[in-house]
Scaffold this active site. Structure first.
Site: not given
Ligand code: SF4
Length: 344
Positions: A81, A95, A102, A106, A109, A334
């Protein structure tokens, strides 16, 4: 497109041909090589066959029409995206993503919950920019800023991210000034150190989100490897070398990191020249209200608390800004769009 293949096609051509092709691609924003009429027909045909430039994407427009999210389909059918945010002062920021998924996980996210698929190559990063540059051309506007804050951790795909920035910054190419690029990282120290050595005046942001290691490690497991003190040391060295300002992003999450005490601890860390804090409201989606999705556990801080938090930082002498919430009705945070599409 395979960039090596692209370069190879021009090896046997006169030097000016490559310049003509770059101009057609990055400045005239052609969508098919047949539109590059300065190039000979046979070369256009070969380019279309070996280096196609058509892009396909699904788009989602926010109700206020200020945010457009594109879901781009890659050659292996994976999806990424990219978001366009149109600001009232005529800036158009995109962006971009640097990875498919990933691995950093986190807690706040949705991309982190998808897991990691692969790094994007240089061209796949550039395609995201071209997609919206072509769109904006139709309304006689252009991209003014590019931020690496989409899916993925840019410093875990360092070479391709910097490679794409160099092409987009190239005067013969897209020609966007270095100061109009920003990279946001969770604080990968090796990346910060490498960036300090690049001769590129791009902006750096640290996704901080907590003012103590206990809470940050809970929200961002990578903090165990790169705790706050280590990151700030790396940033101090970066600033010493580059004399550039660094932004610290702080997502405001209800009753988690938004207390008066949190503000004071943050102020103690941030009272340094060339540091500034950007407060971001946690993106308010149906899933963040508890529909059981991956980000269902958090809610955004109420605006009054954000205001108070900001005032505390300011009173302590910290430079602080607050980011407008873009695209909340199209799941602008995100990774949210891709997760939603996969569920369908
Ligand atoms: S915020 Fe999301 S995309 Fe960014 S590093 Fe953390 S898990 Fe990965």
């Amino acid at each position: 497109m395979d960039l090596a293949q692209f370069q190879k096609l021009f090896d046997k051509e006169p030097r000016y041909r490559l310049g003509q092709a770059k101009k057609a691609l990055f400045q005239d924003l052609i969508q098919n090589w047949q539109e590059a009429t300065e190039l000979p027909l046979s070369l256009r045909e070969e380019l279309n066959k070996k280096c196609p430039i058509e892009l396909s994407a699904k788009t989602f427009v926010s109700k206020d029409r200020n945010t457009i999210k594109a879901l781009l389909i890659l050659k292996d059918d994976l999806k990424i995206e990219t978001v366009l945010m149109c600001h009232q002062d005529k800036r158009n920021t995109i962006c971009v993503s640097s990875q498919v998924g990933c691995r950093l996980g986190c807690e706040f996210c949705a991309t982190g919950k998808m897991g990691f698929k692969r790094n994007l190559d240089v061209w796949e990063i550039i395609e995201q920019v071209l997609f919206f540059a072509r769109y904006l051309k139709k309304i006689k506007e252009r991209i003014t800023n590019i931020v690496f804050m989409g899916m993925g951790e840019p410093f875990l795909n360092y070479q391709n991210v910097i490679g794409a920035i160099r092409i987009l910054n190239d005067k013969e190419g897209f020609n966007l000034g270095a100061r109009h690029f920003s990279i946001s990282t969770v604080g990968i120290i090796e990346g910060i150190e490498k960036l300090a050595k690049e001769e590129l005046q791009i902006n750096l942001a640290i996704s901080l989100n907590a003012s103590n290691d206990k809470l940050r490690s809970k929200l961002m497991p990578i903090n165990k490897k790169y705790p706050i003190k280590k990151i700030l040391n790396a940033i101090d060295n970066y600033i010493k070398k580059t004399r550039r300002r660094v932004m610290f992003e702080y997502i405001m999450i209800n009753n988690l990191n938004d207390s008066e005490e949190n503000a004071k601890t943050l102020a103690n860390l941030m009272k340094k020249p060339l540091y500034f804090v950007n407060l971001i409201s946690y993106n308010f989606t149906r899933r963040s209200l508890g529909e059981g999705g991956p980000t269902g556990i958090f809610k955004p801080s109420p605006s009054l608390r954000i205001k108070k938090f900001k005032e505390t930082l300011e009173k302590e002498g910290v430079m602080v800004t607050q980011r407008y919430r873009f695209g909340k009705d199209i799941e602008g945070a995100c990774g949210q769009l891709v997760v939603k599409d996969r569920r369908k």
